[in-house]
Write a protein that holds these residues in place. Structure first.
Motif, PDB file in Angstrom:
ATOM      1  N   SER A 283     -33.357   9.006 -23.180  1.00 19.53           N
ATOM      2  CA  SER A 283     -33.254   9.377 -24.586  1.00 19.53           C
ATOM      3  C   SER A 283     -32.125  10.383 -24.766  1.00 19.53           C
ATOM      4  CB  SER A 283     -34.581   9.968 -25.080  1.00 19.53           C
ATOM      5  OG  SER A 283     -35.615   9.004 -25.011  1.00 19.53           O
ATOM      6  N   SER A 284     -31.625  10.481 -26.001  1.00 17.16           N
ATOM      7  CA  SER A 284     -30.463  11.314 -26.280  1.00 17.16           C
ATOM      8  C   SER A 284     -30.643  12.743 -25.788  1.00 17.16           C
ATOM      9  CB  SER A 284     -30.195  11.334 -27.791  1.00 17.16           C
ATOM     10  OG  SER A 284     -29.262  12.350 -28.117  1.00 17.16           O
ATOM     11  N   GLY A 285     -29.732  13.185 -24.899  1.00 12.30           N
ATOM     12  CA  GLY A 285     -29.796  14.549 -24.398  1.00 12.30           C
ATOM     13  C   GLY A 285     -29.498  15.576 -25.473  1.00 12.30           C
ATOM     14  N   VAL A 286     -28.557  15.264 -26.368  1.00 11.86           N
ATOM     15  CA  VAL A 286     -28.212  16.190 -27.444  1.00 11.86           C
ATOM     16  C   VAL A 286     -29.422  16.431 -28.349  1.00 11.86           C
ATOM     17  CG1 VAL A 286     -26.772  16.524 -29.480  1.00 11.86           C
ATOM     18  CG2 VAL A 286     -25.777  15.542 -27.409  1.00 11.86           C
ATOM     19  N   ILE A 287     -30.078  15.352 -28.761  1.00  9.21           N
ATOM     20  CA  ILE A 287     -31.228  15.478 -29.657  1.00  9.21           C
ATOM     21  C   ILE A 287     -32.364  16.223 -28.971  1.00  9.21           C
ATOM     22  CG2 ILE A 287     -32.980  14.197 -30.931  1.00  9.21           C
ATOM     23  CD1 ILE A 287     -30.203  14.153 -32.202  1.00  9.21           C
ATOM     24  N   GLN A 288     -32.603  15.922 -27.690  1.00  5.36           N
ATOM     25  CA  GLN A 288     -33.687  16.607 -26.982  1.00  5.36           C
ATOM     26  C   GLN A 288     -33.424  18.105 -26.881  1.00  5.36           C
ATOM     27  OE1 GLN A 288     -35.611  14.682 -23.476  1.00  5.36           O
ATOM     28  NE2 GLN A 288     -33.947  13.195 -23.640  1.00  5.36           N
ATOM     29  N   ARG A 289     -32.199  18.477 -26.572  1.00  4.63           N
ATOM     30  CA  ARG A 289     -31.866  19.902 -26.441  1.00  4.63           C
ATOM     31  C   ARG A 289     -31.991  20.621 -27.787  1.00  4.63           C
ATOM     32  NH1 ARG A 289     -28.399  21.126 -21.724  1.00  4.63           N
ATOM     33  NH2 ARG A 289     -28.404  19.308 -20.361  1.00  4.63           N
ATOM     34  N   ALA A 290     -31.530  19.946 -28.849  1.00  6.97           N
ATOM     35  CA  ALA A 290     -31.638  20.559 -30.175  1.00  6.97           C
ATOM     36  C   ALA A 290     -33.099  20.676 -30.595  1.00  6.97           C
ATOM     37  CB  ALA A 290     -30.858  19.723 -31.184  1.00  6.97           C
ATOM     38  N   LEU A 291     -33.892  19.661 -30.290  1.00  6.11           N
ATOM     39  CA  LEU A 291     -35.307  19.701 -30.646  1.00  6.11           C
ATOM     40  C   LEU A 291     -36.017  20.816 -29.882  1.00  6.11           C
ATOM     41  CD1 LEU A 291     -37.473  18.313 -32.336  1.00  6.11           C
ATOM     42  CD2 LEU A 291     -37.887  16.753 -30.436  1.00  6.11           C
ATOM     43  N   TYR A 292     -35.628  21.003 -28.633  1.00  2.00           N
ATOM     44  CA  TYR A 292     -36.212  22.092 -27.838  1.00  2.00           C
ATOM     45  C   TYR A 292     -35.947  23.447 -28.498  1.00  2.00           C
ATOM     46  CZ  TYR A 292     -36.108  25.813 -24.377  1.00  2.00           C
ATOM     47  OH  TYR A 292     -36.259  27.013 -23.726  1.00  2.00           O
ATOM     48  N   ARG A 293     -34.740  23.613 -29.039  1.00  3.55           N
ATOM     49  CA  ARG A 293     -34.405  24.881 -29.693  1.00  3.55           C
ATOM     50  C   ARG A 293     -35.238  25.082 -30.953  1.00  3.55           C
ATOM     51  NH1 ARG A 293     -29.655  27.374 -28.207  1.00  3.55           N
ATOM     52  NH2 ARG A 293     -28.493  26.296 -26.555  1.00  3.55           N
TER      53      ARG A 293
ATOM     54  N   GLU B 187     -24.126  15.039 -21.481  1.00  2.00           N
ATOM     55  CA  GLU B 187     -24.470  14.294 -20.268  1.00  2.00           C
ATOM     56  C   GLU B 187     -25.764  13.508 -20.482  1.00  2.00           C
ATOM     57  OE1 GLU B 187     -22.851  14.050 -17.479  1.00  2.00           O
ATOM     58  OE2 GLU B 187     -21.287  15.568 -17.715  1.00  2.00           O
ATOM     59  N   TYR B 188     -25.979  12.490 -19.637  1.00  2.00           N
ATOM     60  CA  TYR B 188     -27.269  11.806 -19.674  1.00  2.00           C
ATOM     61  C   TYR B 188     -28.381  12.813 -19.376  1.00  2.00           C
ATOM     62  CZ  TYR B 188     -25.274   7.092 -19.676  1.00  2.00           C
ATOM     63  OH  TYR B 188     -24.618   5.941 -20.017  1.00  2.00           O
TER      64      TYR B 188
ATOM     65  N   ASP C 155     -26.000  24.904 -32.682  1.00  4.39           N
ATOM     66  CA  ASP C 155     -26.097  25.857 -31.574  1.00  4.39           C
ATOM     67  C   ASP C 155     -26.071  25.151 -30.231  1.00  4.39           C
ATOM     68  OD1 ASP C 155     -26.259  27.829 -33.472  1.00  4.39           O
ATOM     69  OD2 ASP C 155     -28.439  28.084 -33.311  1.00  4.39           O
ATOM     70  N   THR C 156     -26.700  23.994 -30.174  1.00  5.92           N
ATOM     71  CA  THR C 156     -26.718  23.239 -28.918  1.00  5.92           C
ATOM     72  C   THR C 156     -25.309  22.857 -28.500  1.00  5.92           C
ATOM     73  OG1 THR C 156     -28.934  22.360 -29.296  1.00  5.92           O
ATOM     74  CG2 THR C 156     -27.516  21.111 -27.823  1.00  5.92           C
ATOM     75  N   LEU C 157     -24.549  22.310 -29.421  1.00  5.55           N
ATOM     76  CA  LEU C 157     -23.195  21.868 -29.088  1.00  5.55           C
ATOM     77  C   LEU C 157     -22.273  23.052 -28.815  1.00  5.55           C
ATOM     78  CD1 LEU C 157     -22.844  18.989 -31.694  1.00  5.55           C
ATOM     79  CD2 LEU C 157     -23.201  18.771 -29.232  1.00  5.55           C
ATOM     80  N   ARG C 158     -22.443  24.154 -29.550  1.00  2.00           N
ATOM     81  CA  ARG C 158     -21.565  25.301 -29.361  1.00  2.00           C
ATOM     82  C   ARG C 158     -21.856  26.016 -28.042  1.00  2.00           C
ATOM     83  NH1 ARG C 158     -22.843  28.073 -33.593  1.00  2.00           N
ATOM     84  NH2 ARG C 158     -24.238  29.548 -32.550  1.00  2.00           N
ATOM     85  N   GLN C 159     -23.121  26.159 -27.695  1.00  2.00           N
ATOM     86  CA  GLN C 159     -23.472  26.952 -26.527  1.00  2.00           C
ATOM     87  C   GLN C 159     -23.500  26.149 -25.235  1.00  2.00           C
ATOM     88  OE1 GLN C 159     -27.014  29.272 -27.252  1.00  2.00           O
ATOM     89  NE2 GLN C 159     -26.406  29.782 -29.337  1.00  2.00           N
ATOM     90  N   GLU C 160     -23.808  24.864 -25.339  1.00  2.00           N
ATOM     91  CA  GLU C 160     -23.942  24.074 -24.116  1.00  2.00           C
ATOM     92  C   GLU C 160     -22.777  23.121 -23.883  1.00  2.00           C
ATOM     93  OE1 GLU C 160     -27.855  22.645 -23.106  1.00  2.00           O
ATOM     94  OE2 GLU C 160     -28.726  23.700 -24.814  1.00  2.00           O
TER      95      GLU C 160
END
Length: 508
Positions: free
Chosen positions: A377-387, A174-175, A163-168
């Motif tokens: 730290s990885s922005g992708v992982i942080q955003r996914a973890l937030y979800r 980005e950093y 969902d993170t990659l599809r929606q954002e």
């Protein structure tokens, strides 16, 4: 020195000279410490230009085979074993466990030996494995520091990543902000508040695991030669980190309530440590939980001496019985205590997401140091973890994990009582990952670790958790969380057999 030279060969004369001496060194016909002929003398004997010999010696020195000493001459150096690389060669093990390659290949540059010498105090092979399960599937691993990966919510985390990659889209690539993704920091603030730990959003810094948080704090607060205070026993990788920093480590023994306050007071009067590092909740390796009274004493003593506290709460929410005690962070004055936590034990170690709470001017310095370490730290992982993470979901996953791990703890304790010799005692296990066992006088943890492995069980000897390893030879640490009850009971049966092997003299 008679060196056959082929003056008709296309190979330069200096290369022929260097190759002859190299062969002698590698075959040990030219021993370490031997002084090579003086440049002028060898040039005269061989009938070549002095520059030719100088170039040959320079080539050997660049390869780390010889060293020139001003006013003394050029000497053959002791062999510097190359780290094993690729196939071939004869494998040997050094006393500290590093695998080397004994080969006729060109050795590594000599400066690498200097680096090894500088870090000779650092154990070459970590005592505690990173992975929960042993590569040999026949080995039951009780020696890691992780919980069971089978309980990790893999499908939900996968969905969060998708969902993170599809929606954002590209924004996720980005950093991230140096201090961390703000929505995730806000969620962590809510989770901590739910646990009674004050943490303003702006004071939370996302790190690559709690280990990086400790490294950043150590870098900021200390210089080589400074002193830090820790418990005895203590977290093995933390001690190695302090060793790398060139710090003096002062271990304070523990009693049933935690780090002994009387000895801490005495130590702070005699030394000027830069910080006190402690794990008050389900301590690693003992699994003990610091009493409420001891927590207040520790906070008061640290404040009286102006020493900051570094609180590592890596599994504080994995409680199986009893009531939670207040965090040191909740008892200390604002800015007097650093607080560190991680998602590794509850979710996935490979996510490498931890956090710390730091207040005051040092917060911005830590953020700056974080950038110098890994940008962010990885922005992708942080955003996914937030979800994935929310207060409600965190509570649900925590309750499920505690229920499963409580049953596994009970199975381990039952297995210890049924299969291990009398005289082995276990510290109270009210939460966390570990059972800390004290062995009777006729059992050595080092010997038991080896005997148990032969029986198919990997355990952690207590020697890994003390500055003086001999102090830990009466203790073992068992991680009960990665395995179901039947496997744990079988592991204790095998461990009991290993104890019998030693007591009967079969593996002593």
């Amino acid at each position: 020195m008679r060196i056959p030279l082929d003056r008709e060969s296309p190979t330069p004369l200096y290369s022929q000279i260097a190759a002859f001496i190299r062969t002698g060194i590698e075959s040990h016909t030219l021993p370490a410490g031997m002084r090579l002929p003086a440049i002028r003398k060898l040039a005269s004997e061989l009938g070549v230009n002095r520059i030719t010999v100088e170039t040959a010696y320079a080539e050997l020195e660049a390869a780390g085979l010889v060293a020139a000493r001003v006013g003394s001459g050029t000497f053959i150096l002791p062999p510097f074993p190359a780290y094993i690389a690729g196939k071939g060669g004869h494998d040997i093990l050094s006393p500290d466990g590093i695998s080397f390659r004994n080969t006729n290949d060109a050795p590594w540059p000599h400066w690498q030996q200097g680096v090894l010498d500088r870090f000779s105090h650092l154990p070459a092979k970590p005592a505690i494995p990173l992975n929960t399960h042993h590569p040999d599937t026949h080995i039951i691993s009780l020696n890691s520091g992780n919980s069971d990966p089978a309980l990790f919510p893999l499908d939900e985390v996968r969905a969060s990543l998708r969902d993170t990659l599809r929606q954002e889209g590209t924004a996720a690539g980005e950093y991230a902000d140096m201090a961390g993704y703000m929505p995730l920091r806000r969620t962590i603030s809510h989770v901590l508040a739910d646990q009674g730990i004050p943490a303003a959003v702006e004071d939370i810094i996302i790190t690559s695991g709690s280990q990086q948080a400790l490294a950043l704090i150590t870098q900021l607060l200390t210089v080589p030669g400074d002193t830090v205070v820790i418990e005895a026993p203590s977290y093995a990788d933390g001690m190695d980190l302090f060793r790398v920093r060139g710090l003096n480590i002062l271990q304070i023994p523990m009693d049933a309530e935690g780090m002994r306050a009387d000895l801490l007071e005495e130590a702070l009067q005699q030394h000027a440590p830069k910080f006190i590092f402690t794990m008050p909740n389900f301590h690693n390796p003992t699994g003990m939980c610091m009493s409420g009274q001891r927590r207040r004493q520790l906070v008061q003593i640290a404040a009286a001496h102006g020493v900051p506290l570094v609180e590592d709460d890596f599994v504080g929410d994995l409680r199986y019985e009893g009531h939670a005690q207040p965090a040191l962070k909740a008892l200390a004055a604002r800015g007097a205590c650093f607080y560190m936590g991680t998602f590794s034990k509850m979710l996935m170690p490979g996510l490498r997401v931890g956090y710390m709470v730091a207040e005051g001017p040092v917060r911005d310095l830590l953020i700056r140091c974080k950038r110098l370490h890994d940008i962010s730290s990885s922005g992708v992982i942080q955003r996914a973890l937030y979800r994935f993470v929310s207060v409600g979901r965190h509570r649900t996953h925590l309750a499920r994990s505690c229920s499963i791990y409580r049953k596994r703890r009970d199975a381990l304790l039952e297995g210890i009582a049924a299969h291990l010799p009398h005289g082995i005692t276990v510290a109270p296990v009210t939460g966390g990952l570990f059972a800390w066992c004290t062995l009777p006088p006729d059992l050595s943890a080092t010997a038991l670790e080896q005997a148990a492995f032969k029986r198919g069980v990997a355990i952690a000897a207590g020697t890994a958790f003390f500055l003086n390893p001999a102090e830990g030879d009466r203790f073992i640490r068992l991680n009960f969380t990665p395995h179901p009850p039947d496997v744990l009971r079988d592991a204790m049966r095998k461990l009991g057999e290993a104890c019998n092997d030693i007591q009967k003299g079969g593996a002593a």
